[in-house]
Design a protein around this motif. Sequence first.
Motif, mmCIF file in Angstrom:
data_model
loop_
_atom_site.group_PDB
_atom_site.id
_atom_site.type_symbol
_atom_site.label_atom_id
_atom_site.label_comp_id
_atom_site.label_asym_id
_atom_site.label_seq_id
_atom_site.Cartn_x
_atom_site.Cartn_y
_atom_site.Cartn_z
ATOM 1 N N LYS A 191 0.944 -1.303 0.016
ATOM 2 C CA LYS A 191 -0.006 -0.014 -0.099
ATOM 3 C C LYS A 191 0.759 1.181 0.059
ATOM 4 C CE LYS A 191 -3.919 2.366 0.894
ATOM 5 N NZ LYS A 191 -3.290 3.663 0.725
ATOM 6 N N GLU A 192 1.957 1.213 0.743
ATOM 7 C CA GLU A 192 2.767 2.305 0.828
ATOM 8 C C GLU A 192 3.379 2.598 -0.438
ATOM 9 O OE1 GLU A 192 5.236 1.136 4.277
ATOM 10 O OE2 GLU A 192 4.371 2.551 5.575
ATOM 11 N N ILE A 193 3.821 1.343 -1.205
ATOM 12 C CA ILE A 193 4.531 1.606 -2.452
ATOM 13 C C ILE A 193 3.418 2.364 -3.299
ATOM 14 C CG2 ILE A 193 5.467 0.305 -4.482
ATOM 15 C CD1 ILE A 193 6.762 -1.694 -2.330
ATOM 16 N N GLU A 194 2.403 1.629 -3.599
ATOM 17 C CA GLU A 194 1.152 2.016 -4.461
ATOM 18 C C GLU A 194 0.852 3.670 -4.015
ATOM 19 O OE1 GLU A 194 -2.611 0.011 -3.795
ATOM 20 O OE2 GLU A 194 -3.480 1.520 -4.916
ATOM 21 N N ASP A 195 0.969 4.154 -2.711
ATOM 22 C CA ASP A 195 0.658 5.745 -2.528
ATOM 23 C C ASP A 195 2.085 6.294 -3.021
ATOM 24 O OD1 ASP A 195 -1.694 4.749 -1.586
ATOM 25 O OD2 ASP A 195 -0.838 5.095 0.683
ATOM 26 N N ARG A 196 3.217 6.035 -2.992
ATOM 27 C CA ARG A 196 4.245 6.718 -3.223
ATOM 28 C C ARG A 196 4.510 6.703 -4.610
ATOM 29 N NH1 ARG A 196 8.465 8.146 0.771
ATOM 30 N NH2 ARG A 196 9.176 9.615 -1.185
ATOM 31 N N LEU A 197 4.034 5.427 -5.209
ATOM 32 C CA LEU A 197 4.269 5.511 -6.789
ATOM 33 C C LEU A 197 3.352 6.548 -7.458
ATOM 34 C CD1 LEU A 197 5.710 3.993 -9.184
ATOM 35 C CD2 LEU A 197 3.741 2.367 -9.048
ATOM 36 N N ALA A 198 2.186 6.802 -7.001
ATOM 37 C CA ALA A 198 0.864 7.777 -7.468
ATOM 38 C C ALA A 198 1.844 9.134 -7.572
ATOM 39 C CB ALA A 198 0.053 7.656 -6.721
ATOM 40 N N GLU A 199 2.961 9.649 -6.811
ATOM 41 C CA GLU A 199 3.315 10.731 -6.623
ATOM 42 C C GLU A 199 4.451 10.840 -7.851
ATOM 43 O OE1 GLU A 199 2.995 10.680 -1.859
ATOM 44 O OE2 GLU A 199 4.979 10.868 -2.748
ATOM 45 N N LEU A 200 4.711 9.834 -8.540
ATOM 46 C CA LEU A 200 5.866 9.888 -9.407
ATOM 47 C C LEU A 200 5.490 9.271 -10.774
ATOM 48 C CD1 LEU A 200 8.640 7.939 -7.493
ATOM 49 C CD2 LEU A 200 8.602 10.309 -8.109
ATOM 50 N N PRO A 201 4.641 10.172 -11.531
ATOM 51 C CA PRO A 201 4.163 9.888 -12.949
ATOM 52 C C PRO A 201 5.367 9.388 -13.936
ATOM 53 C CG PRO A 201 3.897 12.323 -12.121
ATOM 54 C CD PRO A 201 4.234 11.661 -11.145
ATOM 55 N N GLY A 202 5.183 8.530 -14.625
ATOM 56 C CA GLY A 202 6.161 7.940 -15.329
ATOM 57 C C GLY A 202 6.936 6.911 -15.020
ATOM 58 N N TRP A 203 6.791 6.862 -13.617
ATOM 59 C CA TRP A 203 7.775 5.551 -13.074
ATOM 60 C C TRP A 203 7.096 4.522 -12.864
ATOM 61 C CZ3 TRP A 203 12.862 6.181 -11.100
ATOM 62 C CH2 TRP A 203 13.384 7.656 -11.217
ATOM 63 N N GLU A 204 7.601 3.341 -12.880
ATOM 64 C CA GLU A 204 6.860 1.893 -12.758
ATOM 65 C C GLU A 204 7.734 1.115 -12.199
ATOM 66 O OE1 GLU A 204 6.384 1.183 -16.841
ATOM 67 O OE2 GLU A 204 8.512 0.303 -17.083
ATOM 68 N N LEU A 205 7.031 -0.073 -11.690
ATOM 69 C CA LEU A 205 7.538 -0.863 -10.695
ATOM 70 C C LEU A 205 8.183 -2.357 -11.537
ATOM 71 C CD1 LEU A 205 5.075 -1.543 -7.683
ATOM 72 C CD2 LEU A 205 7.004 -0.067 -7.827
ATOM 73 N N SER A 206 9.131 -2.701 -11.238
ATOM 74 C CA SER A 206 9.626 -3.961 -11.946
ATOM 75 C C SER A 206 8.533 -5.073 -11.494
ATOM 76 C CB SER A 206 10.942 -4.414 -11.295
ATOM 77 O OG SER A 206 10.953 -4.778 -9.753
ATOM 78 N N GLU A 207 8.899 -6.382 -12.371
ATOM 79 C CA GLU A 207 7.816 -7.648 -12.070
ATOM 80 C C GLU A 207 7.316 -7.916 -10.643
ATOM 81 O OE1 GLU A 207 6.435 -8.330 -15.345
ATOM 82 O OE2 GLU A 207 6.912 -10.471 -14.431
ATOM 83 N N GLY A 208 8.438 -8.124 -9.837
ATOM 84 C CA GLY A 208 8.320 -8.496 -8.533
ATOM 85 C C GLY A 208 8.040 -7.097 -7.577
ATOM 86 N N GLY A 209 8.040 -6.090 -8.029
ATOM 87 C CA GLY A 209 7.824 -5.072 -7.299
ATOM 88 C C GLY A 209 8.892 -4.681 -6.435
ATOM 89 N N THR A 210 10.250 -5.177 -6.980
ATOM 90 C CA THR A 210 11.280 -4.845 -5.897
ATOM 91 C C THR A 210 12.076 -3.617 -6.488
ATOM 92 O OG1 THR A 210 12.615 -6.500 -7.110
ATOM 93 C CG2 THR A 210 11.374 -7.232 -5.125
ATOM 94 N N GLU A 211 11.896 -3.215 -7.767
ATOM 95 C CA GLU A 211 12.549 -2.162 -8.261
ATOM 96 C C GLU A 211 11.447 -1.094 -8.743
ATOM 97 O OE1 GLU A 211 16.134 -4.725 -9.922
ATOM 98 O OE2 GLU A 211 15.067 -3.603 -11.380
ATOM 99 N N LEU A 212 12.120 0.255 -8.701
ATOM 100 C CA LEU A 212 11.320 1.520 -9.093
ATOM 101 C C LEU A 212 12.210 1.805 -10.524
ATOM 102 C CD1 LEU A 212 9.295 3.566 -8.591
ATOM 103 C CD2 LEU A 212 10.958 4.705 -7.310
ATOM 104 N N ARG A 213 11.514 1.956 -11.368
ATOM 105 C CA ARG A 213 12.034 2.166 -12.954
ATOM 106 C C ARG A 213 11.703 3.443 -13.575
ATOM 107 N NH1 ARG A 213 12.334 -3.922 -14.821
ATOM 108 N NH2 ARG A 213 14.013 -4.931 -13.490
ATOM 109 N N ARG A 214 12.381 4.051 -14.628
ATOM 110 C CA ARG A 214 12.141 4.999 -15.486
ATOM 111 C C ARG A 214 13.082 5.050 -16.605
ATOM 112 N NH1 ARG A 214 8.939 10.688 -15.420
ATOM 113 N NH2 ARG A 214 9.084 11.028 -17.553
#
Length: 103
Positions: free
Chosen positions: A10-33
Amino acid sequence: MPYADPLSPKEIEDRLAELPGWELSEGGTELRRTYHLAHLPAAILALHIAGIQDELNHHSDLTLGYDTLAVSLTTHAAGSRLTGKDFDLAARIAAAAEAHQAR
Ligand SMILES: C[C@H](O)[C@H](O)[C@H]1CNC2=NC(N)=NC(=O)C2=N1
């Protein structure tokens, strides 16, 4: 105080929403752009990011391509999981990229 604790989904989902254009890796262990800009400007942006990373003592993996700069973030000390440090650094990288007119 541990270097940083892993975030919950949930925290990841909330923080990701603040970073347009960024995405998570397959397993949700990496933040990528991946940023798109000409080769030398991409290398200059990489240099700028390296300075920010030493300032924060938190480091991404950067891949310089012909006309791209790919950014991948995880927190090694937290078992290569995502922590607040990853999102804090991503926000600084996003601001630097905008200043360099990267897309
Ligand atoms: C000793 C120093 O604090 C650690 O090696 C820092 C450096 N930069 C880091 N960067 C990232 N992404 N994860 C870490 O766990 C990390 N640890």
